[in-house]
Design a protein around this motif. Sequence first.
Motif, PDB file in Angstrom:
ATOM      1  N   ASN A 267     -10.122   9.993   9.038  1.00 34.50           N
ATOM      2  CA  ASN A 267      -9.182   9.258   8.190  1.00 34.50           C
ATOM      3  C   ASN A 267      -7.751   9.659   8.532  1.00 34.50           C
ATOM      4  O   ASN A 267      -7.345  10.793   8.331  1.00 34.50           O
ATOM      5  N   ASN A 269      -5.147   8.180   7.217  1.00 29.06           N
ATOM      6  CA  ASN A 269      -4.271   7.812   6.104  1.00 29.06           C
ATOM      7  C   ASN A 269      -4.288   8.827   4.973  1.00 29.06           C
ATOM      8  O   ASN A 269      -3.879   8.519   3.873  1.00 29.06           O
TER       9      ASN A 269
ATOM     10  N   THR B 277      -1.115   0.529  10.807  1.00 29.08           N
ATOM     11  CA  THR B 277      -1.816  -0.240   9.771  1.00 29.08           C
ATOM     12  C   THR B 277      -3.231  -0.604  10.223  1.00 29.08           C
ATOM     13  O   THR B 277      -3.472  -0.949  11.371  1.00 29.08           O
ATOM     14  N   CYS B 294      -0.514   0.807   6.077  1.00 27.79           N
ATOM     15  CA  CYS B 294      -1.214  -0.093   5.150  1.00 27.79           C
ATOM     16  C   CYS B 294      -2.700  -0.147   5.511  1.00 27.79           C
ATOM     17  O   CYS B 294      -3.080   0.074   6.652  1.00 27.79           O
ATOM     18  N   VAL B 295      -3.512  -0.465   4.497  1.00 28.47           N
ATOM     19  CA  VAL B 295      -4.913  -0.773   4.738  1.00 28.47           C
ATOM     20  C   VAL B 295      -5.137  -2.146   4.120  1.00 28.47           C
ATOM     21  O   VAL B 295      -4.966  -2.331   2.916  1.00 28.47           O
ATOM     22  N   ILE B 296      -5.479  -3.108   4.957  1.00 27.40           N
ATOM     23  CA  ILE B 296      -5.550  -4.485   4.486  1.00 27.40           C
ATOM     24  C   ILE B 296      -6.968  -5.023   4.633  1.00 27.40           C
ATOM     25  O   ILE B 296      -7.497  -5.112   5.746  1.00 27.40           O
ATOM     26  N   GLN B 310      -1.879  -0.924  -0.036  1.00 31.64           N
ATOM     27  CA  GLN B 310      -3.317  -1.202   0.087  1.00 31.64           C
ATOM     28  C   GLN B 310      -3.618  -2.555  -0.538  1.00 31.64           C
ATOM     29  O   GLN B 310      -3.273  -2.795  -1.691  1.00 31.64           O
ATOM     30  N   HIS B 312      -6.831  -4.782  -1.282  1.00 36.52           N
ATOM     31  CA  HIS B 312      -8.284  -4.691  -1.256  1.00 36.52           C
ATOM     32  C   HIS B 312      -8.938  -6.040  -0.985  1.00 36.52           C
ATOM     33  O   HIS B 312      -8.299  -7.078  -0.983  1.00 36.52           O
ATOM     34  N   LYS B 325       3.699   1.615  -0.989  1.00 44.38           N
ATOM     35  CA  LYS B 325       2.614   2.261  -1.723  1.00 44.38           C
ATOM     36  C   LYS B 325       2.056   1.472  -2.897  1.00 44.38           C
ATOM     37  O   LYS B 325       1.437   2.048  -3.777  1.00 44.38           O
ATOM     38  N   VAL B 327      -0.639  -0.903  -4.738  1.00 44.08           N
ATOM     39  CA  VAL B 327      -2.076  -1.089  -4.567  1.00 44.08           C
ATOM     40  C   VAL B 327      -2.456  -2.397  -5.241  1.00 44.08           C
ATOM     41  O   VAL B 327      -2.183  -2.594  -6.423  1.00 44.08           O
ATOM     42  N   GLU B 329      -5.617  -4.487  -6.129  1.00 41.03           N
ATOM     43  CA  GLU B 329      -7.060  -4.282  -6.165  1.00 41.03           C
ATOM     44  C   GLU B 329      -7.832  -5.575  -5.938  1.00 41.03           C
ATOM     45  O   GLU B 329      -7.258  -6.661  -5.837  1.00 41.03           O
ATOM     46  N   GLN B 344       0.799  -0.874  -9.328  1.00 46.03           N
ATOM     47  CA  GLN B 344      -0.645  -1.000  -9.204  1.00 46.03           C
ATOM     48  C   GLN B 344      -1.102  -2.248  -9.921  1.00 46.03           C
ATOM     49  O   GLN B 344      -0.847  -2.412 -11.112  1.00 46.03           O
TER      50      GLN B 344
END
Lengths: 387, 367
Positions: A267, A269, B277, B294-296, B310, B312, B325, B327, B329, B344
Motif C-alpha cells: 500500500n 497510500n 493516483t 487519489c484512489v478512484i 477517495q 468509492h 482529502k 472522501v 462514499e 466527507q
Amino acid sequence: MKKKEMVAMLLAGGQGKRLKSLTKSIAKPAVYFGGTYRIIDFPLSNCTNSGIDTVGVLTQYEPLVLSSYIGIGSDWDLNRKNGGVYVLPPHEKEDGSSWYRGTADAIYRNLKFVDQFDPEHVLILSGDHIYKMNYNAMLEYHKERNADCTISVIDVPMEEASRFGILNTEEDLKIYEFEEKPAQPKSTLASMGVYIFKWDVLRRALLEDGENPASSHDFGKDILPSLLSKGRSMYAYPFKGYWRDVGTVNSLWEANMDLLSDNPPLNLNDPAWRIYTRNPNQPAQYVAPGASVSGSIINEGCIVCGHVRHSVLFYGVEVGEGSVITDSVIMPKVKIGQNVRIHKAIISENTVIEDGMEIGTERENEDEILLIDNRNKKRRSIPVKTV
Amino acid sequence: MKQLMGVINLDHELDHLNELTYFRCGAAVPFASRYRLIDFVLSNMMHAELESVGVFVRRKYRSLMDHLGDGKSWDMNRKHGGLFILPPDWNDPTDTSLGDLQHYHNNLDFFKRASAKYIVHSGSQHINTADFQKVFDYHIQKGADVTLVYKKIDQLQPEHDPCLRLEVGEDGFVTNIHQEKTHPNVYLDLFIMEKELFLQQVEYCIAHGESYFFRDAIQKRRGNFKIAAYEYTGYHAVINSVASYYKNSLELLKREEYLSLFRDNPIQTKIKYEAPTRYLESANVSNSLVANGCVIAGTVENSVIFRGVQIHKGARVVNSVVMQKCVIEEDAVIENVILDKDVQLSRDRILVGDSKRPFVIAKSSKM
C-alpha cells in the motif's frame, strides 16, 4: 559527532546487468518503479520512517544520476545537522586506489565514516528491493537477543529457495548454517540482504577479511560464514510483509503489476508509512473526453487521450487518441502517438512512439516482457495496417 | 535577476469566496488540483529569479504561512534575500500611515536592505504566466517611470467588472485608468517601478493622509509619471468570486487552456509526498484533472480533483471541484458542487447545485 545507536549503510553500487538497457547509464537503485519512485526510495524511506537519521550510500557504477537524485537528502528528511545522508563513492588512499571489490569491501573502506558516529549497531541494506519495513523493530529484536548479527528473512516457496541465500536455524531462530543459493535447500528462510551487526563485531570481521587475499569480500560468501564458524550469536528475523527483488526485467514488471489490484499487497497510500521521492512537480494529470483508465496507476503531468488498462504511467507521459495500453509500464516523459497499441512492455524514459505503432500485441512468447527505448523501438514494432 | 525585487500585496484583496475564504485569505485558496492562488505569481517571480520577495498580509494568514514555509518550494530559501512573509506589526507610535501604505512604512528595512533597484508589485487574484524579465526589459526600453501590465479581453465576464481598465495610446503609454466595465484592457494588478521612486511616493502619500498606494499615487496622479502599458497575451483568469472560481476551474479541462497555463514553465507549489493516483477496475473517468494520491473506484466527469481524494465504487462526481482529502462514499452523487478540504460525503448522499451557482461545502464538513 554525537554518538548514534545505529547507522545504516546502503549498498547502491550495483550495475544490475539483468535489467538490460534500463541500467545502461544509471545504477540499479536509480531504476524507476511504481509510477513515481526509484528503487532506492524504499530503503531510504524505510530509514526515515524507522527513525534512522544517518545513512551512508555506497555508490560505484554510474553514480551521477543516483548522487544528484539523493542530493542533500531533503526529500527523505535526511538533511540533518548531526547525521543525514552521505554518498560514499570509492576513493583513493595513500596506499593506492581501487574499486570496491565486494559488498564487504565497500563497508571496510568506509570504516572511518562509520567510526565517526561511534555506533552500537550497523544496519546493512541493499538498494534493489521493494518493501516497507520497520528497521527499528528489527533492532529491538536484535538487542533483546543480544545478537552479534541479525539477518532479516522472508519465507519463500521451496521451489524458489535455491535462488536465494538460505538460513538454517534452530527452533528459536538461532542460525547454525548459511548457504548461498543451495542446490538442495534445507529450509525456506531466505535472506533479504538486510543485516544488523554489532559494530565492534563487524568491524573486527571486516579488518580480518580486508587483509585476506583469498576472500571475495562479500557479506553472503565471506563475512557471514566466517562469523558463524567463530560461533558468533546470529539470529534470523522473520519479516512478514511484501518484499520483491526487482533485479530482472520480468521481476521489475511483475512488482509494478502487483500495485494494480484493488487491494494491492504493497500500500503506497499509507500516511503512516510514506514512501518519499524527489517530486517532479508536474501539473495534475488530465484525462481527456473519450479517454478511459482502469486498474492503473497514473502520475501527475500525464495527458491521457487514449485507453489505459492495467498499467503504470510515470509523470509527463502523453497517450494519444485511439491508443490502447495494456499490462505495461510507461516511464517518465514517454510520448505515445495516436492509434498505438502496447501490450506487456516496459517503455524507457523519454521514448517517442510514433502513430500507429504496435508493440507486443501479437507475439509468441508472452512471458518475456518487451523492453523498448528510442534505439530498439523500430525493430520491435510493426506499423499497424490501415484498412 | 538581481535588479528586481517582488512585492505581493494581499492587503486590499477582499475575501469574497464565501465558504472558501471563511478561514483563509483569497491567496491561499486551492486551485487547479494541487496549487494555491499565490503559487502562480510566486512561480513567475521564481522564474524571473528575483532577489527577494515580500508578502504583505493582514488577515487570516495561518494557512498561507503554512503553505509558504521558508519558501523552499519556490527556491526562495536563500542566505541573502529570499521570501519574507510580512504580517502587520505596528510598533511605531508616531506612525500616521493608513491602508496598504502602513505595510510599506513599517517594513522600510525590507526595501532598503535589498540591493535590487526596481520592484515588481502584484496581487494574487489575476492568474497569469507573465514573464517579468520581458516586462522589465520593456519598462527600461520605454524609459517609463511605471509599467502596468494588462490583457485585452475579447469577451468580458462578470468577474472583470471590479477590475481596473487601462486606456493605452498608440505610443504604448497609458492615457487613462478607470473602471468602465465595457473597456477591454483589464489591468492585471501588476506593475514595475524604480524602488526609490516607489518609496518617495509612499512617503508623499502618507504625508497627505492617503491610504491606497495604487489608487492614490498612480491612478490619481497619473499625469506626474510616464506610465507605460505592457500587453500580456497568455493565460489569464481572475478569481474574485465563487462563480469565477468555479468557472475558471472547469475551463482548465479544455486542453488548450491546460496547456497555456502549464506548458512553458512549471508552476511550483508546496510538495506533498503522495503516491500516484490509483484507478480501480470500476473507475470511469473522463474530461477531468486529477492530482496525485487519489484512489478512484467511481465515476468522475468534467471535474477537478485535488490530492488524496477517495471516490468509492458507484459514486458519481460531475462538474465539480473536490479539494484535498475529501472522501466520497459508495453511491453518493455530487453535481455542480465545490467541496472544500476534508469533506466527507456519506453513502447514497446526493448533492446537486446549479451550473451557474455551485453548492459550496465548507472545510471538514461531514454530510
